[in-house]
Design an enzyme around this catalytic site. Structure first.
Site, PDB file in Angstrom:
ATOM      1  CG  ASN A 126      -1.900  -1.172   1.192  1.00  0.00           C
ATOM      2  OD1 ASN A 126      -2.455  -1.517   0.152  1.00  0.00           O
ATOM      3  ND2 ASN A 126      -2.063  -1.823   2.332  1.00  0.00           N
ATOM      4  NE  ARG A 131       4.342   7.332   2.030  1.00  0.00           N
ATOM      5  CZ  ARG A 131       3.277   6.850   2.682  1.00  0.00           C
ATOM      6  NH1 ARG A 131       2.138   6.643   2.041  1.00  0.00           N
ATOM      7  NH2 ARG A 131       3.357   6.553   3.960  1.00  0.00           N
ATOM      8  CE  LYS A 218       2.783  -6.580  -4.995  1.00  0.00           C
ATOM      9  NZ  LYS A 218       3.352  -5.404  -4.319  1.00  0.00           N
ATOM     10  CG  ASP A 237       0.876  -4.510  -8.925  1.00  0.00           C
ATOM     11  OD1 ASP A 237       0.550  -5.012 -10.035  1.00  0.00           O
ATOM     12  OD2 ASP A 237       1.522  -3.444  -8.841  1.00  0.00           O
TER      13      ASP A 237
END
Length: 288
Positions: A126, A131, A218, A237
């Protein structure tokens, strides 16, 4: 390929089917940065080594790299021993893969250090690439060994296993901190053995990794593909699921089964960055 020293640097001439930018910026790794200036040049840390390298056409130059380090680390890391030309010819039996390969023909699937791949894709959940890169940079700076000024190795599971969520707060990884600490504790404690994952068949290895808190299929498949080199894994994904629904409604073609993980990497980069490769998801209409 012709390999020779040029002063302190190592030159690998005649490298086929390889593009640095496509390989290092296709979402499979997080510790390489493109350097400013002319030419194609990157720096990064992998397997506890710092490397700066550049590319001109099919020539790679690894700065300050002795031949034994190339043979012991970088040849395998960049998967330079695999015949990607043969793989691309096989995949190109599918018109979709032919378009994807034409868009990004220079991708190779890196063979990363298994623990780093597992931990990195736990942190990737997520999240977006920038990031993820930031979190991993902060993690390495806080807990990794400094291998040269300002450059840090990925912290070993033993270093992380004794930490608390509060001690990981500066990394700013949020809910993923618990996942990372559980993985570190299981690997450091021996209940998950990286060598046994390597030796196991793909399904057994997947089940081993899924014993870790936060590891679903995943993340397990990403770790197995990028860290253990199990190229029959096909990480899925939202981009890949959308691509398969739209482009392969009858399922992945037979020509992609043997090298599914490599096929996935071409497809992932293609649908994520090429405008029009897949249709955008329809927005749900708001109820009046």
């Amino acid at each position: 390929m012709n390999i020779y020293a040029s002063g302190p640097h190592l030159v690998v001439d005649g490298v086929p089917d390889f593009d640095l930018s496509q390989t290092l910026e296709c979402g499979q790794c997080f510790r390489w940065r493109r350097l400013e200036g002319p030419g194609l040049c990157y720096e990064g840390v992998a397997r506890g080594r710092y490397l700066r390298l550049s590319q001109q056409a099919d020539r790679l130059t690894l700065l300050n790299t002795p031949p034994e380090e190339y043979e012991g680390i970088w040849r395998d890391y960049f998967d330079l021993g695999r015949d990607y030309g043969a793989i691309k010819r096989q995949l190109s039996r599918s018109a979709v893969f032919r378009r994807a390969i034409g868009y990004c023909p220079g991708i190779r699937v890196l063979r990363q250090e298994p623990w780093e791949a597992l931990a990195s894709f736990l942190l990737s959940q997520n999240n977006n690439i920038r990031r993820i890169q930031g979190m991993i940079d902060r993690l390495c700076a806080a807990f990794g060994e400094e291998i040269s000024p300002g450059r840090y190795a990925f912290p070993a599971p033993e270093r992380l296993a004794g930490l608390t969520v509060e001690q990981l707060a500066p990394v700013r990884c949020g809910f993923r901190a618990k996942y990372l600490l559980d993985a570190a504790a299981k690997v450091a404690g021996g209940s998950i053995r990286l060598d046994e994952v390597d030796a196991a068949g793909t399904e057994e290895a997947r089940q081993m990794l899924m014993q870790i808190y936060g590891v679903g299929r995943k993340v397990a498949d990403c770790a197995l593909l990028y860290g253990w080199g199990k190229t029959d894994c096909f990480p899925s994904d939202v981009w890949i699921l959308r691509a398969v629904r739209q482009l392969f409604p009858r399922g992945l073609p037979q020509c992609a089964q043997r090298h599914a993980g490599i096929a996935q990497q071409y497809l992932f980069h293609y649908v994520r960055t090429c405008p029009g490769a897949v249709s955008a998801p329809r927005k749900k209409r708001k109820k009046p």
